[in-house]
Design a protein around this motif. Sequence first.
Motif, PDB file in Angstrom:
ATOM      1  N   SER A  84       0.834  -1.206   0.000  1.00 37.34           N
ATOM      2  CA  SER A  84       0.000   0.000   0.000  1.00 37.34           C
ATOM      3  C   SER A  84       0.865   1.251   0.000  1.00 37.34           C
ATOM      4  O   SER A  84       0.566   2.218  -0.708  1.00 37.34           O
ATOM      5  CB  SER A  84      -0.914   0.017   1.226  1.00 37.34           C
ATOM      6  OG  SER A  84      -1.788  -1.066   1.219  1.00 37.34           O
ATOM      7  N   THR A  85       1.928   1.230   0.783  1.00 35.66           N
ATOM      8  CA  THR A  85       2.841   2.372   0.819  1.00 35.66           C
ATOM      9  C   THR A  85       3.517   2.566  -0.525  1.00 35.66           C
ATOM     10  O   THR A  85       3.655   3.702  -1.004  1.00 35.66           O
ATOM     11  CB  THR A  85       3.896   2.180   1.927  1.00 35.66           C
ATOM     12  OG1 THR A  85       3.222   2.013   3.177  1.00 35.66           O
ATOM     13  CG2 THR A  85       4.836   3.357   2.008  1.00 35.66           C
ATOM     14  N   GLU A  87       2.333   1.778  -3.487  1.00 36.19           N
ATOM     15  CA  GLU A  87       1.356   2.336  -4.421  1.00 36.19           C
ATOM     16  C   GLU A  87       1.084   3.812  -4.125  1.00 36.19           C
ATOM     17  O   GLU A  87       0.961   4.624  -5.046  1.00 36.19           O
ATOM     18  CB  GLU A  87       0.048   1.537  -4.371  1.00 36.19           C
ATOM     19  CG  GLU A  87      -1.017   2.035  -5.307  1.00 36.19           C
ATOM     20  CD  GLU A  87      -0.639   1.968  -6.772  1.00 36.19           C
ATOM     21  OE1 GLU A  87      -1.173   2.788  -7.545  1.00 36.19           O
ATOM     22  OE2 GLU A  87       0.178   1.118  -7.156  1.00 36.19           O
ATOM     23  N   MET A  88       1.023   4.169  -2.856  1.00 37.83           N
ATOM     24  CA  MET A  88       0.824   5.568  -2.485  1.00 37.83           C
ATOM     25  C   MET A  88       2.003   6.424  -2.949  1.00 37.83           C
ATOM     26  O   MET A  88       1.815   7.533  -3.462  1.00 37.83           O
ATOM     27  CB  MET A  88       0.640   5.703  -0.975  1.00 37.83           C
ATOM     28  CG  MET A  88       0.347   7.116  -0.493  1.00 37.83           C
ATOM     29  SD  MET A  88       1.788   8.130  -0.074  1.00 37.83           S
ATOM     30  CE  MET A  88       2.535   7.209   1.225  1.00 37.83           C
ATOM     31  N   GLN A  91       1.755   7.049  -6.655  1.00 44.95           N
ATOM     32  CA  GLN A  91       0.760   8.084  -6.925  1.00 44.95           C
ATOM     33  C   GLN A  91       1.255   9.461  -6.501  1.00 44.95           C
ATOM     34  O   GLN A  91       0.957  10.460  -7.152  1.00 44.95           O
ATOM     35  CB  GLN A  91      -0.560   7.751  -6.234  1.00 44.95           C
ATOM     36  CG  GLN A  91      -1.258   6.567  -6.857  1.00 44.95           C
ATOM     37  CD  GLN A  91      -2.563   6.218  -6.166  1.00 44.95           C
ATOM     38  OE1 GLN A  91      -2.957   6.863  -5.202  1.00 44.95           O
ATOM     39  NE2 GLN A  91      -3.226   5.189  -6.671  1.00 44.95           N
ATOM     40  N   TYR A  97      -1.500  13.668  -5.158  1.00 41.74           N
ATOM     41  CA  TYR A  97      -1.851  14.281  -3.874  1.00 41.74           C
ATOM     42  C   TYR A  97      -1.271  15.680  -3.798  1.00 41.74           C
ATOM     43  O   TYR A  97      -0.170  15.943  -4.270  1.00 41.74           O
ATOM     44  CB  TYR A  97      -1.304  13.446  -2.713  1.00 41.74           C
ATOM     45  CG  TYR A  97      -1.719  11.991  -2.772  1.00 41.74           C
ATOM     46  CD1 TYR A  97      -3.041  11.607  -2.620  1.00 41.74           C
ATOM     47  CD2 TYR A  97      -0.775  10.988  -2.992  1.00 41.74           C
ATOM     48  CE1 TYR A  97      -3.418  10.278  -2.676  1.00 41.74           C
ATOM     49  CE2 TYR A  97      -1.139   9.659  -3.048  1.00 41.74           C
ATOM     50  CZ  TYR A  97      -2.465   9.312  -2.886  1.00 41.74           C
ATOM     51  OH  TYR A  97      -2.836   7.993  -2.943  1.00 41.74           O
ATOM     52  N   ALA A 103      -1.942  12.281   1.065  1.00 41.28           N
ATOM     53  CA  ALA A 103      -1.192  11.066   0.748  1.00 41.28           C
ATOM     54  C   ALA A 103      -1.436   9.992   1.804  1.00 41.28           C
ATOM     55  O   ALA A 103      -1.625   8.810   1.464  1.00 41.28           O
ATOM     56  CB  ALA A 103       0.297  11.377   0.639  1.00 41.28           C
ATOM     57  N   GLY A 106      -4.806   8.701   1.299  1.00 38.57           N
ATOM     58  CA  GLY A 106      -4.760   7.838   0.122  1.00 38.57           C
ATOM     59  C   GLY A 106      -4.194   6.465   0.450  1.00 38.57           C
ATOM     60  O   GLY A 106      -4.673   5.451  -0.067  1.00 38.57           O
ATOM     61  N   LEU A 107      -3.185   6.428   1.309  1.00 36.13           N
ATOM     62  CA  LEU A 107      -2.604   5.162   1.752  1.00 36.13           C
ATOM     63  C   LEU A 107      -3.659   4.306   2.439  1.00 36.13           C
ATOM     64  O   LEU A 107      -3.775   3.101   2.165  1.00 36.13           O
ATOM     65  CB  LEU A 107      -1.431   5.431   2.697  1.00 36.13           C
ATOM     66  CG  LEU A 107      -0.833   4.234   3.421  1.00 36.13           C
ATOM     67  CD1 LEU A 107      -0.124   3.326   2.435  1.00 36.13           C
ATOM     68  CD2 LEU A 107       0.113   4.692   4.498  1.00 36.13           C
ATOM     69  N   ILE A 110      -6.075   2.989  -0.190  1.00 35.74           N
ATOM     70  CA  ILE A 110      -5.478   1.902  -0.975  1.00 35.74           C
ATOM     71  C   ILE A 110      -5.479   0.611  -0.161  1.00 35.74           C
ATOM     72  O   ILE A 110      -5.834  -0.461  -0.672  1.00 35.74           O
ATOM     73  CB  ILE A 110      -4.051   2.282  -1.414  1.00 35.74           C
ATOM     74  CG1 ILE A 110      -4.098   3.419  -2.430  1.00 35.74           C
ATOM     75  CG2 ILE A 110      -3.315   1.075  -1.991  1.00 35.74           C
ATOM     76  CD1 ILE A 110      -2.756   4.075  -2.675  1.00 35.74           C
TER      77      ILE A 110
END
Length: 146
Positions: A84-85, A87-88, A91, A97, A103, A106-107, A110
Amino acid sequence: MPTASKLFAAFGMALVAFLSAEIFKPHMPAGTQFGAFSPLSAIIGIVCGWRILGPATGEGWWPSANAGLRASLGALALALVLFSTEEMLVQAVRKYYDTPTEAIMGLIGIAAEIVQRMVAADFLLALLGGGMLAGVLSEWAGRRWS
């Protein structure tokens, strides 16, 4: 200190994590790029097998199977945070973000999306059943070579 049970726990959890990652892939959206998803999952399995499952053996068959469940859930949590981190951060580099708070939110989003996709019988059976099997295998190795 290296022991046979830690070695078997690390190998067993690496196999469980790798196979679970392969089973999880079809549950993601079409076109998802996985990169080194399965090998990184196997490395997480090695760490959790060595650190969580390996030292917990020697108490009996059921406690070792329970330790295998704990190691599987630990590997799942660690993989969830790691991927997840990642992917964040991808992005964030793409300027998705505007602020660090966005962010972090968003994490969490996700991670929540990935957890929803994890609720699949085949994935959970492979992860949890495989963890229990790795625990029993580790207990067997500890009894055999200790």
